[in-house]
Design an enzyme around this catalytic site. Structure first.
Site, PDB file in Angstrom:
ATOM      1  N   SER A 142      45.993  -4.233 -26.284  1.00 38.51           N
ATOM      2  CA  SER A 142      47.303  -4.120 -26.318  1.00 38.51           C
ATOM      3  C   SER A 142      47.777  -2.780 -27.569  1.00 38.51           C
ATOM      4  CB  SER A 142      49.221  -4.601 -26.703  1.00 38.51           C
ATOM      5  OG  SER A 142      50.133  -4.179 -26.736  1.00 38.51           O
ATOM      6  N   TYR A 155      50.658 -12.545 -31.034  1.00 32.32           N
ATOM      7  CA  TYR A 155      49.600 -11.475 -30.155  1.00 32.32           C
ATOM      8  C   TYR A 155      49.812 -10.450 -31.094  1.00 32.32           C
ATOM      9  CZ  TYR A 155      51.114  -8.579 -26.387  1.00 32.32           C
ATOM     10  OH  TYR A 155      50.452  -7.887 -25.293  1.00 32.32           O
TER      11      TYR A 155
END
Ligand code: NAD
Length: 260
Positions: A142, A155
């Site tokens: 990401s 995350y």
């Protein structure tokens, strides 16, 4: 281009994973789908891949938070297809909260699915790839593998971990026909992000359309979502011989997010 190759795409019942699975199938690869969801919808997606692209498609319900289920999924794909040539580690979840309020259970689960599953999946496919001296491991990290945002402790930690793990695997396989790289998307309009848009709309008392513009404006200079198809095409390129010497890279597809 990928005729005769086989791929597992984790978390491919939705969003980015499904987009990547369909693009790999369009390039000729047999596919093992994985992920949660409605059984009839998953079966329809599986059949659609076979019908649309003339490849074999299988489905595994393995839970990526469970190392034994990951190993069993890889073993069953290897048995059914004869080999696993491509592994796309894509399954992932999100939870937002300040560190001091972050539920321990959410931390553990996000680290398990978003980071540890990449390790266990890679560990399971590498012996076969090494024996055949060919393999592609593509980790869907990401923009949050490269930079941080508030309220995303687990995350961001997991995705930074994926970027690091990608480099280690690339180095350990550097002299072989195996590559390991990470793709780092910015905002992609999938159910994972729709939840965050809906939460923003509610928190700020604005419409969902306004929240979508606000979310993009805050981080993504292009103000365009990256699409699962764009990520699928990049995954296909990473599987090509042209990409054979790209090793340990983390490729942003983020509309300029991490250029700032
Ligand atoms: P999504 O919610 O649409 O899809 C997630 C997939 O993972 C689904 O198929 C789901 O069933 C599966 N999954 C969840 N938990 C699982 C588990 N325990 N075991 C097996 N499968 C499981 O999300 P998405 O946006 O398509 O995200 C896919 C990946 O892309 C994630 O790793 C995410 O972090 C990453 N990513 C997404 C964005 C974005 O903007 N959407 C941006 C950057 C990175």
């Amino acid at each position: 281009m990928l005729k005769g190759k086989t791929a597992i795409v984790t978390g491919s019942t939705s969003g980015i994973g499904l987009g990547i699975a369909r693009k790999l199938a369009a390039a000729g690869a047999d596919i093992m789908l994985n992920g949660f969801g409605d059984a009839a919808e998953i079966e329809a997606e599986r059949q659609a891949i076979e019908a649309d692209f003339g490849v074999k498609a299988l489905y595994s319900a393995a839970d990526m938070s469970k190392p034994d289920q990951i190993a069993a999924m890889v073993a069953s794909a290897a048995q059914a297809f004869g080999a696993v040539d491509i592994l796309v580690n894509n399954a992932g979840i999100q939870h937002t909260a300040l560190v001091e309020n972050f539920p321990a259970e959410r931390w553990e689960t996000i680290i398990a699915i978003n980071l540890s599953a990449v390790f266990y999946g890679t560990q399971a496919v590498l012996p076969g790839m090494k024996a055949r001296n060919w393999g592609r491991i593509i980790n869907i990290a990401s923009a949050h593998g490269l930079v941080a945002s508030a309220q995303k402790a687990a995350y961001v930690a997991a995705k930074h971990g994926v970027v690091g793990l990608t480099k280690v695997v690339a180095l350990e396989t550097a002299e072989s026909g195996i590559t390991c790289n990470a793709i780092c998307p910015g905002w992609v309009l999938t159910p994972l992000v729709q939840k965050q848009i809906d939460a923003l709309a509610e928190r700020e008392n604005i419409t969902v359309a306004e929240a979508q513009v606000k979310l993009l404006s805050e981080k993504q200079p292009s103000r365009q979502f990256t699409t699962p198809d764009q990520l699928g095409d990049l995954a296909v390129f990473l599987c090509s011989e042209a990409a054979g010497n790209i090793k340990g890279a983390s490729l942003p597809v983020d509309g300029g997010w991490t250029a700032q």
